[in-house]
Design an enzyme around this catalytic site. Structure first.
Site, PDB file in Angstrom:
ATOM      1  N   LYS A  83       2.654  34.678  64.775  1.00 26.04           N
ATOM      2  CA  LYS A  83       3.474  35.631  63.961  1.00 26.04           C
ATOM      3  C   LYS A  83       4.825  34.942  63.898  1.00 26.04           C
ATOM      4  O   LYS A  83       5.527  35.056  63.116  1.00 26.04           O
ATOM      5  CB  LYS A  83       3.592  37.135  64.572  1.00 26.04           C
ATOM      6  CG  LYS A  83       4.451  37.055  65.695  1.00 26.04           C
ATOM      7  CD  LYS A  83       4.570  38.935  65.837  1.00 26.04           C
ATOM      8  CE  LYS A  83       5.239  39.034  66.915  1.00 26.04           C
ATOM      9  NZ  LYS A  83       5.872  40.345  66.884  1.00 26.04           N
ATOM     10  N   ASP A  84       5.063  33.781  64.902  1.00 26.18           N
ATOM     11  CA  ASP A  84       6.344  33.375  64.830  1.00 26.18           C
ATOM     12  C   ASP A  84       6.176  31.976  63.882  1.00 26.18           C
ATOM     13  O   ASP A  84       7.307  31.217  63.692  1.00 26.18           O
ATOM     14  CB  ASP A  84       6.860  32.826  66.061  1.00 26.18           C
ATOM     15  CG  ASP A  84       7.076  34.287  66.858  1.00 26.18           C
ATOM     16  OD1 ASP A  84       7.461  35.045  66.300  1.00 26.18           O
ATOM     17  OD2 ASP A  84       7.266  34.140  68.225  1.00 26.18           O
ATOM     18  N   ARG A 131       9.959  45.179  59.877  1.00 26.60           N
ATOM     19  CA  ARG A 131       8.572  45.970  59.765  1.00 26.60           C
ATOM     20  C   ARG A 131       8.704  47.066  60.404  1.00 26.60           C
ATOM     21  O   ARG A 131       8.305  47.996  60.280  1.00 26.60           O
ATOM     22  CB  ARG A 131       7.592  44.842  60.202  1.00 26.60           C
ATOM     23  CG  ARG A 131       6.137  45.591  60.196  1.00 26.60           C
ATOM     24  CD  ARG A 131       5.116  44.432  60.525  1.00 26.60           C
ATOM     25  NE  ARG A 131       5.263  44.007  62.033  1.00 26.60           N
ATOM     26  CZ  ARG A 131       5.041  44.522  63.079  1.00 26.60           C
ATOM     27  NH1 ARG A 131       4.525  45.631  63.146  1.00 26.60           N
ATOM     28  NH2 ARG A 131       5.607  43.998  64.231  1.00 26.60           N
ATOM     29  N   ARG A 132       9.142  47.020  61.882  1.00 30.33           N
ATOM     30  CA  ARG A 132       8.895  47.926  62.821  1.00 30.33           C
ATOM     31  C   ARG A 132      10.002  49.068  62.324  1.00 30.33           C
ATOM     32  O   ARG A 132       9.860  50.305  62.475  1.00 30.33           O
ATOM     33  CB  ARG A 132       9.298  47.486  64.236  1.00 30.33           C
ATOM     34  CG  ARG A 132       8.180  46.843  64.714  1.00 30.33           C
ATOM     35  CD  ARG A 132       8.484  46.210  65.914  1.00 30.33           C
ATOM     36  NE  ARG A 132       7.139  45.384  66.682  1.00 30.33           N
ATOM     37  CZ  ARG A 132       7.493  44.332  67.357  1.00 30.33           C
ATOM     38  NH1 ARG A 132       8.628  43.912  67.877  1.00 30.33           N
ATOM     39  NH2 ARG A 132       6.284  43.789  67.832  1.00 30.33           N
ATOM     40  N   ARG A 149      17.146  42.040  70.401  1.00 32.30           N
ATOM     41  CA  ARG A 149      16.627  40.755  70.475  1.00 32.30           C
ATOM     42  C   ARG A 149      16.373  40.284  71.735  1.00 32.30           C
ATOM     43  O   ARG A 149      16.851  41.070  72.762  1.00 32.30           O
ATOM     44  CB  ARG A 149      17.444  39.722  69.400  1.00 32.30           C
ATOM     45  CG  ARG A 149      17.087  39.913  67.999  1.00 32.30           C
ATOM     46  CD  ARG A 149      17.364  38.687  67.205  1.00 32.30           C
ATOM     47  NE  ARG A 149      16.805  37.348  67.759  1.00 32.30           N
ATOM     48  CZ  ARG A 149      17.386  36.164  67.875  1.00 32.30           C
ATOM     49  NH1 ARG A 149      18.345  35.696  67.333  1.00 32.30           N
ATOM     50  NH2 ARG A 149      16.324  35.372  68.253  1.00 32.30           N
ATOM     51  N   ARG A 155      14.453  42.644  76.695  1.00 36.02           N
ATOM     52  CA  ARG A 155      14.309  43.658  75.945  1.00 36.02           C
ATOM     53  C   ARG A 155      13.924  44.852  76.663  1.00 36.02           C
ATOM     54  O   ARG A 155      14.550  46.212  76.656  1.00 36.02           O
ATOM     55  CB  ARG A 155      13.387  43.687  74.757  1.00 36.02           C
ATOM     56  CG  ARG A 155      13.438  42.587  73.766  1.00 36.02           C
ATOM     57  CD  ARG A 155      12.778  42.602  72.552  1.00 36.02           C
ATOM     58  NE  ARG A 155      12.411  41.437  71.935  1.00 36.02           N
ATOM     59  CZ  ARG A 155      11.771  41.100  70.906  1.00 36.02           C
ATOM     60  NH1 ARG A 155      11.052  41.944  70.347  1.00 36.02           N
ATOM     61  NH2 ARG A 155      11.691  39.935  70.680  1.00 36.02           N
ATOM     62  N   CYS A 242      10.328  36.510  57.782  1.00 38.01           N
ATOM     63  CA  CYS A 242      10.592  37.450  58.792  1.00 38.01           C
ATOM     64  C   CYS A 242      11.762  38.629  58.295  1.00 38.01           C
ATOM     65  O   CYS A 242      11.997  39.305  58.946  1.00 38.01           O
ATOM     66  CB  CYS A 242      10.813  37.149  60.324  1.00 38.01           C
ATOM     67  SG  CYS A 242      12.098  35.856  60.379  1.00 38.01           S
TER      68      CYS A 242
HETATM   69  N1  PBG Z   1       9.002  37.859  67.783  1.00 35.16           N
HETATM   70  C1  PBG Z   1       8.553  37.461  69.319  1.00 35.16           C
HETATM   71  C2  PBG Z   1       7.035  37.587  69.615  1.00 35.16           C
HETATM   72  N2  PBG Z   1       6.362  36.674  69.088  1.00 35.16           N
HETATM   73  C3  PBG Z   1       4.965  36.992  69.415  1.00 35.16           C
HETATM   74  C4  PBG Z   1       4.956  38.280  70.309  1.00 35.16           C
HETATM   75  C5  PBG Z   1       4.068  38.885  71.066  1.00 35.16           C
HETATM   76  C6  PBG Z   1       2.811  38.342  71.280  1.00 35.16           C
HETATM   77  C7  PBG Z   1       1.854  38.016  69.806  1.00 35.16           C
HETATM   78  O1  PBG Z   1       2.129  38.793  68.693  1.00 35.16           O
HETATM   79  O2  PBG Z   1       0.991  37.136  69.883  1.00 35.16           O
HETATM   80  C8  PBG Z   1       6.633  38.477  70.552  1.00 35.16           C
HETATM   81  C9  PBG Z   1       7.046  39.620  71.061  1.00 35.16           C
HETATM   82  C10 PBG Z   1       7.097  41.077  70.528  1.00 35.16           C
HETATM   83  O3  PBG Z   1       7.017  40.980  69.255  1.00 35.16           O
HETATM   84  O4  PBG Z   1       6.905  42.022  71.198  1.00 35.16           O
END
Ligand code: PBG
Length: 305
Positions: A83-84, A131-132, A149, A155, A242
């Site tokens: 997702k990153d 999104r959240r 962040r 966090r 993002c």
């Molecule tokens: N943005 C940071 C990030 N990138 C991936 C994850 C979680 C693990 C994943 O989705 O594979 C997280 C932490 C979160 O959103 O709590």
């Protein structure tokens, strides 16, 4: 040619290191005799914590230094949370393996409240994800949404220090770090959508390294790749990064693919949601179709507002 050593470029956060070590274990099992080393690196995305990702240039900032290490020959592959990873990779790079997906739900994390509905009026909820934020607004317009962040540990510390009544994190990250017990409830599909690619680990390598690509391809999970392809194509067709509130969730069954997509508006909590199905051969077409349907509902206005 058989490869004797593979060097994995990784970020230094606990989650990134867990994921890189997980890939190292899988590679050692798949290729007995192979040496695997980690090359931990700091990225600009890790260092700049006081600005939103949208301001400092988006997700690519978590990949850049790892890609430079591969280009300069200091590493053979990089391990990322999918997702990153931006929907369009830098030229010369590819994703030879997508690992089987973990729990893609988000986690409601709080010390005093069991779920979103139990929060008192006006409660402070920490998340920097648009999104959240948009999905929180949609169900609880009264909440005070605050930026949050940093890596998962930071966090949680900020929650425990009393800055928020609750925070939202990915279940997958908490599970990988042995923090399952922090999940008070799951925010899951179809009512709550994850980020495109959430909970999938991606391996990145150079397109001009055929023996490396071949060694990595054995870790690829075909079903997860289909699902994340539909989700990422949808995101890309929406001009996604993002910086916009986009959610996507594709399931894969014997009947084919089913994709649910969402574009939201943080300030109003308005959510546009669409779903569609397609055969397993049509992941790309499905992603595009759901994006077009969202645009037809008025997504463009939300994306550019
Ligand atoms: N943005 C940071 C990030 N990138 C991936 C994850 C979680 C693990 C994943 O989705 O594979 C997280 C932490 C979160 O959103 O709590």
């Amino acid at each position: 040619m058989t490869i004797s050593t593979l060097r994995i470029a990784t970020r230094k956060s606990a989650l990134a290191l867990w994921q890189a070590e997980h890939v190292a274990d899988l590679l050692c099992k798949a290729h007995p005799g192979l040496r695997v080393e980690l090359v931990p690196l700091s990225t600009r995305g890790d260092e700049i914590l006081d600005k939103s990702l949208a301001t400092i240039g988006g997700k690519g900032l978590f990949l850049k230094e790892l890609e430079v290490a591969m280009l300069e020959g200091h590493a053979d592959l990089a391990v990322h949370s999918l997702k990153d990873v931006p929907s369009e990779l830098e030229p010369g790079f590819t994703l030879p393996a997508i690992l089987p997906r973990a729990d893609a739900a988000d986690a409601f994390v709080s010390n005093d409240y069991s779920d979103l509905t139990a929060l008192p009026l006006g409660a402070r909820v920490g998340t920097s994800s648009l999104r959240r934020q948009a999905q929180l607004r949609a169900v609880r317009p009264d909440l005070e949404l605050l930026d949050l962040r940093g890596n998962v540990g930071t966090r949680l510390q900020k929650l425990d220090a009393g800055h928020y009544e609750a925070i939202v994190l990915a279940c997958a990250g908490l599970e990988r770090l042995g923090l399952h017990s922090r999940i008070r409830s799951r925010l899951s599909a179809p009512t709550w959508l994850p980020a495109p690619g959430q909970a999938a680990i991606a391996i990145e390598a150079r397109t001009d390294q055929p023996f490396v690509l071949e060694a990595l391809a054995v870790l690829d999970d075909a079903e997860t790749r289909l699902a994340i392809t539909a989700e990422r194509v949808m995101n890309q067709a929406l001009g996604g990064s993002c910086t916009v509130p986009v959610g996507a969730w594709c399931t894969v069954t014997e009947h084919g693919l089913h994709l649910r997509g969402m574009v939201g508006d943080v300030s109003s909590g308005r959510l546009l949601v669409t779903e569609a199905a397609a055969s397993s051969n049509d992941a790309v077409a499905l992603g595009n179709a759901v994006a077009q349907a969202l645009l037809a509902q008025g997504a463009a206005a939300l994306l550019h507002s």
